[in-house]
Scaffold this active site. Sequence first.
Site, short mmCIF file in Angstrom:
data_model
loop_
_atom_site.label_atom_id
_atom_site.label_comp_id
_atom_site.label_asym_id
_atom_site.label_seq_id
_atom_site.Cartn_x
_atom_site.Cartn_y
_atom_site.Cartn_z
N GLY A 14 0.82 -1.22 0.00
CA GLY A 14 0.00 0.00 0.00
C GLY A 14 0.85 1.25 0.00
N ALA A 17 2.31 3.06 -5.39
CA ALA A 17 1.99 2.14 -6.49
C ALA A 17 0.75 1.31 -6.15
CB ALA A 17 3.19 1.24 -6.78
N SER A 40 1.34 -3.46 5.29
CA SER A 40 1.82 -3.68 6.65
C SER A 40 2.20 -2.35 7.29
CB SER A 40 3.05 -4.60 6.58
OG SER A 40 3.81 -4.44 7.75
N VAL A 48 8.45 8.85 -0.22
CA VAL A 48 8.93 9.94 -1.07
C VAL A 48 8.18 9.85 -2.40
CG1 VAL A 48 11.23 10.34 -0.10
CG2 VAL A 48 10.88 8.47 -1.72
N ALA A 51 7.15 14.69 -6.86
CA ALA A 51 7.10 15.51 -8.07
C ALA A 51 6.55 14.65 -9.20
CB ALA A 51 8.49 16.02 -8.42
N LYS A 79 3.45 22.42 -10.89
CA LYS A 79 4.82 22.26 -11.40
C LYS A 79 4.79 22.43 -12.91
CE LYS A 79 8.29 18.70 -12.17
NZ LYS A 79 8.64 17.28 -12.07
N LEU A 328 8.15 0.27 -7.33
CA LEU A 328 9.56 -0.02 -7.08
C LEU A 328 9.85 -1.52 -7.20
CD1 LEU A 328 10.16 2.39 -4.06
CD2 LEU A 328 10.62 2.79 -6.47
N THR A 339 9.89 10.46 -13.09
CA THR A 339 9.20 9.58 -14.03
C THR A 339 8.56 8.34 -13.38
OG1 THR A 339 11.43 8.78 -14.52
CG2 THR A 339 10.40 10.19 -16.16
N ILE A 341 6.22 7.78 -10.90
CA ILE A 341 4.75 7.73 -10.77
C ILE A 341 4.13 7.61 -12.17
CG2 ILE A 341 2.71 9.08 -10.10
CD1 ILE A 341 4.34 10.08 -7.68
C1 FAD Z 1 14.60 8.90 -3.27
C2 FAD Z 1 13.40 8.73 -4.12
C3 FAD Z 1 12.74 9.85 -4.62
C4 FAD Z 1 11.62 9.69 -5.45
N1 FAD Z 1 11.04 10.79 -6.02
C5 FAD Z 1 10.05 10.63 -6.93
C6 FAD Z 1 9.45 11.74 -7.58
O1 FAD Z 1 9.76 12.89 -7.31
N2 FAD Z 1 8.50 11.50 -8.51
C7 FAD Z 1 8.10 10.24 -8.82
O2 FAD Z 1 7.26 10.08 -9.71
N3 FAD Z 1 8.62 9.19 -8.18
C8 FAD Z 1 9.58 9.35 -7.26
N4 FAD Z 1 10.10 8.25 -6.62
C9 FAD Z 1 9.55 6.93 -6.88
C10 FAD Z 1 8.22 6.60 -6.23
O3 FAD Z 1 7.24 7.58 -6.36
C11 FAD Z 1 8.22 6.16 -4.82
O4 FAD Z 1 9.34 5.48 -4.53
C12 FAD Z 1 6.94 5.39 -4.59
O5 FAD Z 1 6.01 6.30 -4.11
C13 FAD Z 1 6.95 4.22 -3.67
O6 FAD Z 1 6.66 3.13 -4.44
P1 FAD Z 1 5.98 1.79 -4.03
O7 FAD Z 1 4.54 1.98 -3.74
O8 FAD Z 1 6.36 0.90 -5.15
O9 FAD Z 1 6.77 1.24 -2.71
P2 FAD Z 1 6.69 1.52 -1.14
O10 FAD Z 1 6.35 2.90 -0.80
O11 FAD Z 1 7.95 0.95 -0.59
O12 FAD Z 1 5.48 0.62 -0.64
C14 FAD Z 1 5.61 -0.76 -0.39
C15 FAD Z 1 4.38 -1.29 0.29
O13 FAD Z 1 4.50 -2.69 0.43
C16 FAD Z 1 4.18 -3.06 1.76
N5 FAD Z 1 4.91 -4.29 2.10
C17 FAD Z 1 6.19 -4.59 1.87
N6 FAD Z 1 6.50 -5.80 2.36
C18 FAD Z 1 5.36 -6.28 2.91
C19 FAD Z 1 5.03 -7.46 3.62
N7 FAD Z 1 5.92 -8.43 3.85
N8 FAD Z 1 3.77 -7.60 4.05
C20 FAD Z 1 2.83 -6.64 3.84
N9 FAD Z 1 3.08 -5.49 3.18
C21 FAD Z 1 4.33 -5.32 2.75
C22 FAD Z 1 4.60 -1.86 2.59
O14 FAD Z 1 3.95 -1.86 3.84
C23 FAD Z 1 4.14 -0.74 1.70
O15 FAD Z 1 2.77 -0.51 1.90
C24 FAD Z 1 11.17 8.40 -5.75
C25 FAD Z 1 11.81 7.28 -5.22
C26 FAD Z 1 12.91 7.43 -4.42
C27 FAD Z 1 13.57 6.22 -3.86
#
Ligand code: FAD
Length: 495
Positions: A14, A17, A40, A48, A51, A79, A328, A339, A341
């Site tokens: 959650g 993504a 979790s 993070v 943008a 933006k 991710l 890029t 999102i």
């Molecule tokens: C430094 C940085 C800057 C960024 N800046 C931008 C930006 O400016 N613009 C942009 O478009 N993108 C950006 N990104 C990329 C992106 O937007 C974010 O990283 C993204 O919001 C998070 O992606 P996610 O949902 O894939 O992962 P996460 O936020 O890591 O979410 C993972 C989820 O999985 C769950 N989970 C994991 N393991 C388990 C488990 N065993 N059991 C139950 N649940 C679990 C967690 O609880 C969480 O809910 C950036 C990324 C980084 C690293």
Amino acid sequence: MQLSPVKKLVIAGGGTAGWMAAAAISRKFGELLDITLIESDDIGTVGVGEATIPPIRVFHKLLGIDEQEFMRATLATFKVGISFENWGQQGDRYIHSFGKTGKETWLGDFHHFWLRSRELGMDFEFGDFCLEVQASLTNKFYTGPNADINYAYHLDATRYAKFLRELYEKNGGKRVEGKIVEVKQDHDTGFITGLTLASGETIDGDFFIDCSGFRGLLIEQTLRTGYEDWTHWLPCDSALAVQTESVRPAVPYTRSVAHHAGWRWQIPLQHRVGNGLVYCNGFMNDDEARTTLLQSVEGNTVTEPRPIKFRAGRRHKSWNKNCVALGLASGFIEPLESTSIHLFIMAITRLMRLFPFRGVEPALVNEYNRETHAEIEPIRDFVILHYKATERDDSAFWRYCKNMEVPETLAHRIELFKKTGHAYQAPGELFRIDSWTQVMLGQRIMPEQYHHIAHLMSENELRQFFTKMKTVIRSEAEKLPLHDDFVQQYCKASV
Ligand SMILES: Cc1cc2nc3c(=O)[nH]c(=O)nc-3n(C[C@H](O)[C@H](O)[C@H](O)COP(=O)(O)OP(=O)(O)OC[C@H]3O[C@@H](n4cnc5c(N)ncnc54)[C@H](O)[C@@H]3O)c2cc1C
């Protein structure tokens, strides 16, 4: 193999993504699928990603999101581009805007005319012909009927996830809180059959979306899909993020300021500023990164600096068996051009177009993976361009970047532009010619030639044409309200 219909969809994770996928799929397919999202609280999210780029507005339309309501809920600002500072050389600044520069003709893009004007000794800046650049330089913004500005948002990532979660729950989607401790698979096919939580409960499903972040709980830890590493082209592997109080009115652009081993961002929201330092650990240690970041921020910090480690690259397959990795979990290109999102959105809409209601047909899987690969490579090249096209040699990091081999596709683009002035946007590619030219020129790649269509205007005609266009764009920008004033009256949130 007998296909089994997909009725039960499980989303693991959650973060941004997971909630984007959940909100979109429940809105369109809520009556066709039984959807459960697992997250979790103990593990939390990356938190993070603040943008965005303009196609997010199309995604919001698909979800029926009201812009003002969304902006108030996420304390968002507008933006219109990114201000790149110290990239080509220290002291340089250029804006990569979302706008169009000048007017192209059927045969030759606008920059050819600009290149001729330079050759003739005229001193027009490339950005003089782009409204979004002028709006950035004067901190102006307006949207509404008859407005002609292309824009995206800066948003609070945690509040955005909450906002999307509310949409999902309104659409009848289920959410389960708990840590996934086991991924169950079918012995014969290897397909995932269910996710067992620490509580002992198992959530069964026919199809799974892995949004578990960098760990790739399903796609990698279970299905061992493999990862294509791009760190030789994108060497930054670490980030530190910290939030600060605002000390000035919010500007309508992201700042990206290069330092000796990477760059730092500044993202202004209504209530605070998001800051971060992106760096390559091989050239800067974590303590130095912390000091560099904290010395560069402007307001008081409101959070502790948060370290994030990453590896640029992508999964060999984003869709493997009955699992699609999103966010991710599917790979990562560092946030220089905001890029990620956008790639989540494209992946979600692609999955919805190819959704395997009747079962996981290998041809669908192949098509999904083919489109995913084709989409990401030019984006990867565009981000690498910022590192490769530099004249900086003041640190080992920049010397590495300047001299590194780049993908052939990018080497070709740079050579083509350098030798002939020709730039292109391939079919289906995200970044338009406007983006490629703004960044290549901004990073000091000056073409040796230009298209001779520009000779069809006399020197005098060219000067008059440019003078008029510059004046019109300047006066359009001047008429716009200040960005911060516009945000206050359009979508001010009560914090
Ligand atoms: C430094 C940085 C800057 C960024 N800046 C931008 C930006 O400016 N613009 C942009 O478009 N993108 C950006 N990104 C990329 C992106 O937007 C974010 O990283 C993204 O919001 C998070 O992606 P996610 O949902 O894939 O992962 P996460 O936020 O890591 O979410 C993972 C989820 O999985 C769950 N989970 C994991 N393991 C388990 C488990 N065993 N059991 C139950 N649940 C679990 C967690 O609880 C969480 O809910 C950036 C990324 C980084 C690293």
